[in-house]
Design a protein around this motif. Structure first.
Motif, PDB file in Angstrom:
ATOM      1  N   THR B  77      82.136  38.124  20.770  1.00 47.73           N
ATOM      2  CA  THR B  77      83.043  37.911  21.894  1.00 47.73           C
ATOM      3  C   THR B  77      82.250  37.882  23.197  1.00 47.73           C
ATOM      4  O   THR B  77      81.350  38.696  23.390  1.00 47.73           O
ATOM      5  CB  THR B  77      84.078  39.046  21.959  1.00 47.73           C
ATOM      6  OG1 THR B  77      84.773  39.121  20.710  1.00 47.73           O
ATOM      7  CG2 THR B  77      85.072  38.822  23.072  1.00 47.73           C
ATOM      8  N   ALA B  78      82.581  36.928  24.032  1.00 47.16           N
ATOM      9  CA  ALA B  78      81.927  36.818  25.356  1.00 47.16           C
ATOM     10  C   ALA B  78      80.410  36.869  25.219  1.00 47.16           C
ATOM     11  O   ALA B  78      79.753  37.794  25.733  1.00 47.16           O
ATOM     12  CB  ALA B  78      82.435  37.915  26.283  1.00 47.16           C
ATOM     13  N   ALA B  79      79.867  35.889  24.555  1.00 48.62           N
ATOM     14  CA  ALA B  79      78.430  35.861  24.274  1.00 48.62           C
ATOM     15  C   ALA B  79      77.600  35.930  25.551  1.00 48.62           C
ATOM     16  O   ALA B  79      77.988  35.408  26.607  1.00 48.62           O
ATOM     17  CB  ALA B  79      78.086  34.597  23.490  1.00 48.62           C
ATOM     18  N   GLN B  80      76.465  36.575  25.443  1.00 51.65           N
ATOM     19  CA  GLN B  80      75.529  36.719  26.555  1.00 51.65           C
ATOM     20  C   GLN B  80      74.170  36.152  26.162  1.00 51.65           C
ATOM     21  O   GLN B  80      73.852  36.079  24.972  1.00 51.65           O
ATOM     22  CB  GLN B  80      75.405  38.204  26.925  1.00 51.65           C
ATOM     23  CG  GLN B  80      76.717  38.824  27.374  1.00 51.65           C
ATOM     24  CD  GLN B  80      76.598  40.301  27.663  1.00 51.65           C
ATOM     25  OE1 GLN B  80      75.522  40.894  27.538  1.00 51.65           O
ATOM     26  NE2 GLN B  80      77.701  40.915  28.044  1.00 51.65           N
ATOM     27  N   PRO B  81      73.357  35.755  27.140  1.00 50.87           N
ATOM     28  CA  PRO B  81      72.028  35.218  26.814  1.00 50.87           C
ATOM     29  C   PRO B  81      71.212  36.149  25.927  1.00 50.87           C
ATOM     30  O   PRO B  81      70.415  35.701  25.114  1.00 50.87           O
ATOM     31  CB  PRO B  81      71.393  35.038  28.195  1.00 50.87           C
ATOM     32  CG  PRO B  81      72.549  34.757  29.087  1.00 50.87           C
ATOM     33  CD  PRO B  81      73.666  35.639  28.567  1.00 50.87           C
ATOM     34  N   GLY B  82      71.431  37.442  26.047  1.00 48.07           N
ATOM     35  CA  GLY B  82      70.719  38.406  25.212  1.00 48.07           C
ATOM     36  C   GLY B  82      71.103  38.342  23.752  1.00 48.07           C
ATOM     37  O   GLY B  82      70.426  38.931  22.900  1.00 48.07           O
ATOM     38  N   ASP B  83      72.173  37.623  23.427  1.00 43.44           N
ATOM     39  CA  ASP B  83      72.582  37.458  22.026  1.00 43.44           C
ATOM     40  C   ASP B  83      71.800  36.342  21.339  1.00 43.44           C
ATOM     41  O   ASP B  83      71.899  36.172  20.118  1.00 43.44           O
ATOM     42  CB  ASP B  83      74.075  37.129  21.934  1.00 43.44           C
ATOM     43  CG  ASP B  83      74.963  38.260  22.443  1.00 43.44           C
ATOM     44  OD1 ASP B  83      76.031  37.967  23.029  1.00 43.44           O
ATOM     45  OD2 ASP B  83      74.572  39.439  22.282  1.00 43.44           O
ATOM     46  N   THR B  84      71.053  35.582  22.109  1.00 42.70           N
ATOM     47  CA  THR B  84      70.268  34.483  21.560  1.00 42.70           C
ATOM     48  C   THR B  84      69.317  34.982  20.479  1.00 42.70           C
ATOM     49  O   THR B  84      68.660  36.012  20.641  1.00 42.70           O
ATOM     50  CB  THR B  84      69.468  33.793  22.671  1.00 42.70           C
ATOM     51  OG1 THR B  84      70.385  33.165  23.570  1.00 42.70           O
ATOM     52  CG2 THR B  84      68.505  32.756  22.119  1.00 42.70           C
ATOM     53  N   GLY B  85      69.271  34.251  19.374  1.00 42.96           N
ATOM     54  CA  GLY B  85      68.376  34.623  18.285  1.00 42.96           C
ATOM     55  C   GLY B  85      68.791  33.955  16.990  1.00 42.96           C
ATOM     56  O   GLY B  85      69.726  33.162  16.954  1.00 42.96           O
ATOM     57  N   LEU B  86      68.081  34.294  15.940  1.00 49.75           N
ATOM     58  CA  LEU B  86      68.396  33.791  14.602  1.00 49.75           C
ATOM     59  C   LEU B  86      69.185  34.870  13.883  1.00 49.75           C
ATOM     60  O   LEU B  86      68.717  35.997  13.743  1.00 49.75           O
ATOM     61  CB  LEU B  86      67.114  33.473  13.837  1.00 49.75           C
ATOM     62  CG  LEU B  86      67.274  32.990  12.396  1.00 49.75           C
ATOM     63  CD1 LEU B  86      67.937  31.610  12.367  1.00 49.75           C
ATOM     64  CD2 LEU B  86      65.929  32.931  11.683  1.00 49.75           C
ATOM     65  N   TYR B  87      70.390  34.538  13.439  1.00 44.45           N
ATOM     66  CA  TYR B  87      71.236  35.490  12.732  1.00 44.45           C
ATOM     67  C   TYR B  87      71.157  35.192  11.239  1.00 44.45           C
ATOM     68  O   TYR B  87      71.371  34.065  10.799  1.00 44.45           O
ATOM     69  CB  TYR B  87      72.677  35.420  13.237  1.00 44.45           C
ATOM     70  CG  TYR B  87      72.818  36.015  14.619  1.00 44.45           C
ATOM     71  CD1 TYR B  87      72.497  35.268  15.743  1.00 44.45           C
ATOM     72  CD2 TYR B  87      73.227  37.331  14.795  1.00 44.45           C
ATOM     73  CE1 TYR B  87      72.580  35.816  17.011  1.00 44.45           C
ATOM     74  CE2 TYR B  87      73.322  37.889  16.056  1.00 44.45           C
ATOM     75  CZ  TYR B  87      72.997  37.130  17.153  1.00 44.45           C
ATOM     76  OH  TYR B  87      73.090  37.686  18.417  1.00 44.45           O
ATOM     77  N   LEU B  88      70.866  36.224  10.482  1.00 45.80           N
ATOM     78  CA  LEU B  88      70.697  36.083   9.034  1.00 45.80           C
ATOM     79  C   LEU B  88      71.650  37.019   8.315  1.00 45.80           C
ATOM     80  O   LEU B  88      71.769  38.187   8.679  1.00 45.80           O
ATOM     81  CB  LEU B  88      69.269  36.445   8.631  1.00 45.80           C
ATOM     82  CG  LEU B  88      68.153  35.579   9.186  1.00 45.80           C
ATOM     83  CD1 LEU B  88      66.821  36.304   9.082  1.00 45.80           C
ATOM     84  CD2 LEU B  88      68.083  34.266   8.418  1.00 45.80           C
TER      85      LEU B  88
END
Lengths: 116, 110
Positions: B77-88
């Protein structure tokens, strides 16, 4: 807790040489360690599973004579890439699992191998 | 073919938007884990779900395990730049074997 370290973090070597990567569990005993390979922007590919004191189990297509794995103690496993070639260049990641938490693995920070 | 399929493979969104990542399989898992990985680093465990239908929340992240323990979703919810990455996602079978999904590369633009 549950910290896993890898050494080295980066290594550059010449084609034909061998490279050893260490994986250590710092604050727990790792009965099982896993070695993965990861290509850019891709998921992890399991190479082998090693249990302390026994031979590693390699996944299909992974050459055991090329990627030597030793798990001599409950806190250390090593991966040796023998006679490395440019196509072996990759990001290698280890993970460790304890007897107490068999459904969880803790990952090391990875080792970037570049073979010239 | 991979045992676990993740979708979407790539996702680029603006800061503040919501998103959902799916992890699907035809196999049953004893547990399922979600990891986030940043470039040049190892994956970091976010959550483990064990019970069918289980929902876990971690701040703005909501994880759900399917009733049949074959699939899972991650909602941010309400994504932030810090959420950037590869999700596995990684499914565990026989309490011993881990199967990783194909990964979702998330980019959150400020």
């Amino acid at each position: 807790g549950a910290v896993v370290s890898q050494h080295p973090s980066r290594v550059i070597c010449k084609s034909g040489t061998s490279v050893k990567i260490e994986c250590r569990s710092l604050d727990f005993q790792a009965t099982t360690m896993f070695w993965y390979r990861q290509f850019p922007k891709q998921s992890l590919m399991l190479m082998a599973t090693s249990n302390e004191g026994s031979k590693a189990t390699y996944e299909q297509g992974v050459e055991k004579d090329k990627f030597l794995i030793n798990h001599a103690s409950l806190t250390l496993s090593t991966l040796t890439v023998t006679s490395a070639h440019p196509e072996d260049s990759s990001f290698y990641i280890c993970s460790a699992r304890s007897r107490e938490r068999s459904d969880t693995q803790y990952f090391g920070p990875g080792t970037r191998l570049t073979v010239l | 073919t991979q045992l676990l399929e993740q979708s979407p493979q790539f996702l680029s969104i603006q800061e503040g938007e919501n998103l959902t990542v799916y992890c699907n399989s035809s196999s049953v898992f004893s547990s399922l884990q979600w990891y986030r990985q940043e470039p040049g680093e190892g994956p970091v465990l976010l959550v483990t779900v064990v019970t069918g239908g289980e929902v876990k929340k971690l701040k703005r992240l909501t994880f759900q395990f399917g009733d049949a323990r074959k699939d899972s979703s991650l909602h941010i919810t309400a994504a932030q730049p810090g959420d950037t990455g590869l999700y596995l996602c990684a499914g565990v079978r026989n309490f011993n074997k881990f199967y990783f999904g194909s990964g979702t590369k998330l980019n959150v633009k400020p």
